[in-house]
Scaffold this active site. Structure first.
Site, PDB file in Angstrom:
ATOM      1  N   ASP A 288     -21.285 -16.947 -14.533  1.00  0.00           N
ATOM      2  CA  ASP A 288     -20.483 -18.015 -14.887  1.00  0.00           C
ATOM      3  C   ASP A 288     -20.159 -17.454 -16.211  1.00  0.00           C
ATOM      4  O   ASP A 288     -20.569 -18.484 -17.371  1.00  0.00           O
ATOM      5  CB  ASP A 288     -20.527 -19.929 -14.861  1.00  0.00           C
ATOM      6  CG  ASP A 288     -18.820 -20.683 -15.309  1.00  0.00           C
ATOM      7  OD1 ASP A 288     -18.123 -19.230 -15.252  1.00  0.00           O
ATOM      8  OD2 ASP A 288     -19.919 -21.170 -15.287  1.00  0.00           O
ATOM      9  N   GLU A 321     -13.632 -21.675 -22.270  1.00  0.00           N
ATOM     10  CA  GLU A 321     -13.176 -22.098 -21.166  1.00  0.00           C
ATOM     11  C   GLU A 321     -13.752 -23.100 -20.749  1.00  0.00           C
ATOM     12  O   GLU A 321     -14.072 -24.218 -20.363  1.00  0.00           O
ATOM     13  CB  GLU A 321     -13.359 -21.072 -19.906  1.00  0.00           C
ATOM     14  CG  GLU A 321     -12.394 -21.336 -18.543  1.00  0.00           C
ATOM     15  CD  GLU A 321     -13.837 -22.103 -18.218  1.00  0.00           C
ATOM     16  OE1 GLU A 321     -12.787 -23.318 -17.176  1.00  0.00           O
ATOM     17  OE2 GLU A 321     -14.910 -22.488 -18.060  1.00  0.00           O
TER      18      GLU A 321
HETATM   19 ZN    ZN Z   1     -18.347 -22.946 -16.320  1.00  0.00          ZN
HETATM   20 ZN    ZN Z   2     -16.463 -20.567 -14.996  1.00  0.00          ZN
END
Ligand code: ZN
Ligand code: ZN
Length: 465
Positions: A288, A321
Site C-alpha cells: 500500500d 491518498e
Molecule cells: Zn492505505
Molecule cells: Zn492505498
C-alpha cells in the site's frame, strides 16, 4: 503506428509476428509481461528500499517524488512533472496504553490519523466497551461521558475486501461519535485480519463540531484481551491509562507525480492509470501502495516500448491518498477542464493477483469490454457485475461519467498487513505482481489503440476503500 508495433513484435517474437492479426497484439504484450516483467518488482523494491516509509507532507514523501521523477524520466516517459499542493500534516508521537485495574498490564496500540494528544503524562479513565458503532450511537451520553470508549468487532478476511467498508466504520465514525458523546478518548479494534501485535493505523477526521480526542487502534490480540478483561471484571470498573503524543505540524507540501506516453491522436483522449506514492509511516508501504505505482507504471512502459499508442496514457502517482486524498482532487481540478480524459483506473489493493474485472463502459462500448474480458480470462480473471468505481484517487472522474475499469485484486491477506509495520517488500509475490502487470498491459493495449470513442456511465456511489 501499426508498423512500429508490428516491428516491435517482429523483433521480440519473430515466429509469431508475421501471422498475428492486430487483434492479437494485446495478447502478445500480455503474455510477454506475464512471462518476463521485471520492471514492476524493480520499482517496488527501489521505492521501498531507497525511500522507505513516506507519509504525506513529510520530507520522505518529497524524496519519493524526486525518486519517481528520476525513475520515470530514465524510463523514457514524457511530460514528467510534479503537481504540488499543500495539506495539513499530523505526526505520530509516543503511543502507550496499560490497564491500571483490575488486572494491571500493558496493551499494544497505535494512534489513528488526526488523533488528539493526551497530556504528556497520559490520561486515566474507565473503559466502556461496545461491539459496534451502532451500539455506541445508541448509548446514552451520560454512560460515555469522561470514559475511554472501546469498540470491538470481528472483521474476517474476504477475497473482495468488502469487510473494510463495514468494519472500517469504528475507525472512520467512532472517534467523532465518541467525541460528541463527551468521551475522554477512544480505542478501536484494529481494522485488520491478522493476529500479530501490530496496530493498524488509518485516517479518520473529526466531524463538524466534534472536539478532537485521543483515538487509537488496539492490535487484534490486545482488543480481544481487553474484551476478556471487561467480561471478567464484572461490576469492577476497568481503568486504562493512555498516552498518545501526536502533533499537528501545520501545512506542508505534497504533490502528484505525472508522466505520459504520448498518443498519436490528441482528439482520441487521455487514459489515466496510477497508484499512490505516499504510505503510512509504520511500514515501507510495499503493498500500500508501491505495488500499485509499480504495476501501472510497468504496464504503461510496456505499451510505450511497443510503439506509439493512439491515445495518450497518463500515469499519475498520487500524493496524500492515505491522509485524506489531496492528490486525487488536485489532479481532477487541474485536468478535468481540458475535457479529454476518457478512461481511468487505479491499482490500490496490494500486490496479489487480479481475480475479477469490472467496467462502467457505456452501452456503445460493450464490444470493447467483451474483448478486454476475453483477454483477461487466460490470466484467471473473471468478469464481475459491479460498476467500476476506480480507486479513491480517481473516483471523481467516475462520478463525472468517465469510463473506468477495476482490476480487483485478491484481498484475502491484504488486511493482515494493511497500514501496519508489516507492510514490507517480503509480502510481495513476484509472480502475482507480474500477473497484475500482464492484466493492466492487456487493458491498456486495447484501450489505448481502440478505434472510435470510449464513454462511461455514471454509476451509483460505493463505499470508499
Ligand atoms: Zn492505505
Ligand atoms: Zn492505498
Amino acid at each position: 503506428m501499426k508498423k512500429t508495433l508490428l516491428l516491435a513484435f517482429a523483433l521480440a517474437v519473430p515466429a509469431l509476428a508475421a501471422a498475428q492479426p492486430a487483434a492479437d497484439q494485446a495478447a502478445l504484450l500480455r503474455d510477454q509481461a506475464m512471462r518476463g516483467d521485471t520492471l514492476a518488482w524493480e520499482l517496488v523494491e527501489g521505492l521501498t528500499t531507497e525511500v522507505g516509509p513516506r507519509q504525506a507532507g513529510t520530507e520522505a514523501e518529497a524524496r519519493a517524488r524526486e525518486w519517481a521523477v528520476r525513475r520515470l524520466t530514465a524510463l523514457g516517459f514524457s511530460n514528467v512533472h510534479v503537481e504540488p499542493f499543500e495539506m495539513p500534516v499530523w505526526m505520530r508521537g509516543i503511543e502507550r496504553a496499560e490497564i491500571v485495574a483490575p488486572f494491571p498490564q500493558p496493551l499494544v496500540l497505535t494512534a489513528l490519523g488526526n488523533s488528539a494528544a493526551t497530556p504528556a503524562s497520559g490520561l486515566e479513565a474507565e473503559v466502556i466497551g461496545f461491539q459496534s458503532v451502532d451500539e455506541l450511537r445508541a448509548a446514552p451520553d451520560a454512560a460515555v461521558r469522561g470514559k475511554i470508549v472501546f469498540i470491538n468487532h470481528a472483521m474476517a478476511p474476504t477475497q473482495d475486501g468488502s469487510g473494510y467498508g463495514q468494519f472500517g466504520a469504528p475507525r472512520r465514525q467512532g472517534p467523532t461519535l465518541a467525541s460528541r458523546k463527551g468521551a475522554a478518548a477512544i480505542v478501536v479494534r484494529s481494522i485488520g485480519t491478522d493476529y500479530h501485535r501490530n496496530g493498524h493505523t488509518g485516517v479518520q477526521s473529526f466531524g463538524e463540531g466534534a472536539r478532537p480526542i485521543p483515538a487509537a487502534a488496539l492490535t487484534v490480540p490486545d482488543a480481544e484481551q481487553l474484551q476478556r478483561i471487561l467480561n471478567r471484571a464484572g461490576e469492577r470498573p476497568v481503568r486504562m491509562r493512555l498516552t498518545l503524543t501526536p502533533r499537528n505540524i501545520g501545512r506542508r507540501q505534497s504533490g502528484n507525480v505525472v508522466a505520459e506516453v504520448p498518443g498519436t491522436d490528441p482528439a482520441a483522449g487521455v487514459i489515466i492509470v496510477g497508484g499512490h506514492l505516499d504510505s503510512w509511516d509504520l511500514g515501507t508501504g510495499a503493498i500500500d501502495n508501491a505495488a500499485g505505482v509499480a504495476i501501472t507504471t510497468a504496464a504503461a512502459h510496456r505499451i510505450m516500448q511497443a510503439g506509439r499508442p493512439r491515445r495518450t496514457i497518463r500515469v499519475v502517482l498520487f500524493g496524500a491518498e492515505e491522509v485524506g486524498g489531496g492528490g486525487g482532487p488536485t489532479h481532477f481540478r487541474l485536468n478535468n477542464p481540458a475535457g479529454n480524459v476518457v478512461m481511468v483506473g487505479e491499482s490500490d489493493f496490494g500486490a496479489d493477483r487480479v481475480w475479477r474485472v469490472d467496467f462502467n463502459f457505456a452501452q456503445g462500448n460493450a464490444a470493447l469490454a467483451d474483448r478486454i474480458a476475453a483477454l483477461l480470462a487466460p490470466l484467471g480473471i473473471v468478469r464481475g457485475q459491479n460498476p467500476a468505481g476506480a480507486g479513491a484517487d480517481l473516483s471523481q472522474w467516475v462520478r463525472a461519467g468517465t469510463a473506468a475499469i477495476d482490476l480487483n485484486q485478491d484481498g484475502t491477506r491484504y488486511f493482515d498487513y494493511h497500514h501496519t509495520p508489516d507492510d514490507t517488500l517480503d509480502k510481495v509475490d513476484p509472480a502475482q505482481l507480474r500477473q497484475n502487470v500482464a492484466a493492466w498491459t492487456a487493458v491498456l493495449a486495447v484501450l489505448a489503440n481502440a478505434p472510435g470513442r470510449i464513454e462511461g456511465i455514471t454509476p451509483a456511489p460505493r463505499p470508499a476503500r
